[in-house]
Motif scaffolding. Sequence first.
Motif, PDB file in Angstrom:
ATOM      1  N   ASP A 176       0.844  -1.197   0.000  1.00  0.00           N
ATOM      2  CA  ASP A 176       0.000   0.000   0.000  1.00  0.00           C
ATOM      3  C   ASP A 176       0.878   1.244   0.000  1.00  0.00           C
ATOM      4  N   GLN A 178       0.185   4.190   0.663  1.00  0.00           N
ATOM      5  CA  GLN A 178      -0.152   5.115   1.741  1.00  0.00           C
ATOM      6  C   GLN A 178       0.419   4.650   3.080  1.00  0.00           C
ATOM      7  N   THR A 179       0.350   3.357   3.346  1.00  0.00           N
ATOM      8  CA  THR A 179       0.769   2.841   4.656  1.00  0.00           C
ATOM      9  C   THR A 179       2.117   2.129   4.638  1.00  0.00           C
ATOM     10  N   GLY A 180       2.555   1.683   3.456  1.00  0.00           N
ATOM     11  CA  GLY A 180       3.791   0.923   3.369  1.00  0.00           C
ATOM     12  C   GLY A 180       3.643  -0.518   3.817  1.00  0.00           C
ATOM     13  N   GLN A 181       2.392  -0.956   4.062  1.00  0.00           N
ATOM     14  CA  GLN A 181       2.114  -2.303   4.526  1.00  0.00           C
ATOM     15  C   GLN A 181       1.536  -3.157   3.390  1.00  0.00           C
TER      16      GLN A 181
END
Length: 227
Positions: A176, A178-181
């Motif tokens: 993602d 946006q989250t880096g996850q």
Amino acid sequence: MSQDLQTFLTLAQAIDAVAADFGQYDPQPELFRKISTLILGSDFKISILNGSERAWIRRNNDQPFELVNDTALGFYLIHVLETIKIDSASMAQICTQVFETPAIPGELEGEHGVWIENQMNDFVCNRCGNCCRNLENACVREDLQLWESLGRIDILSWVKKKQLDNGQVQYRAWIDPQTGQPADSCPFLGQHPDTDLFYCTIHAIKPLVCREYPYTKKHAKKTGCRK
């Protein structure tokens, strides 16, 4: 059986494929114990401890048996396969158990190995979408080169590059932006309205791992395919 319906693996390739299977899924205790007898012989045994079956291995004849958990047993089996000289007949028996499909010893162009039955020639996707929600989060450089050549920034934004200690680059999808996850589901999975049917919105240029899915019926089963 026609060679068109089989895949040939050299002994080294077969061991690599078994290692990949072990690494891809959660520990498979029943499988590990079945093939431990083939690989370890009398250096493997099962006993009942506190009401549960437990695995024991002996690393050398002059050493006592030691208790191992399922994860450690899987690693040890691969270690042994990589260090011993195994024959094609034994490797075929192991592959039959691991990949849940018939395998026979043989050779190709003078190289000894195993012929493994191709299970997927008649596979037809029923569009359940489960494979896209059980992500492997993997892509290869060739995927990125294709998306870069097409200017697909929307896809590239979901891919993360990681420099490994050995100098190689690892590519992970779908991360993602946006989250880096890691995403819970493929961001390019679409669903037909008012149905349980799903589709890939980037089907023509989807990653190699998706194009090759599923490798075997076992792989399909392990990743939730309803086929």
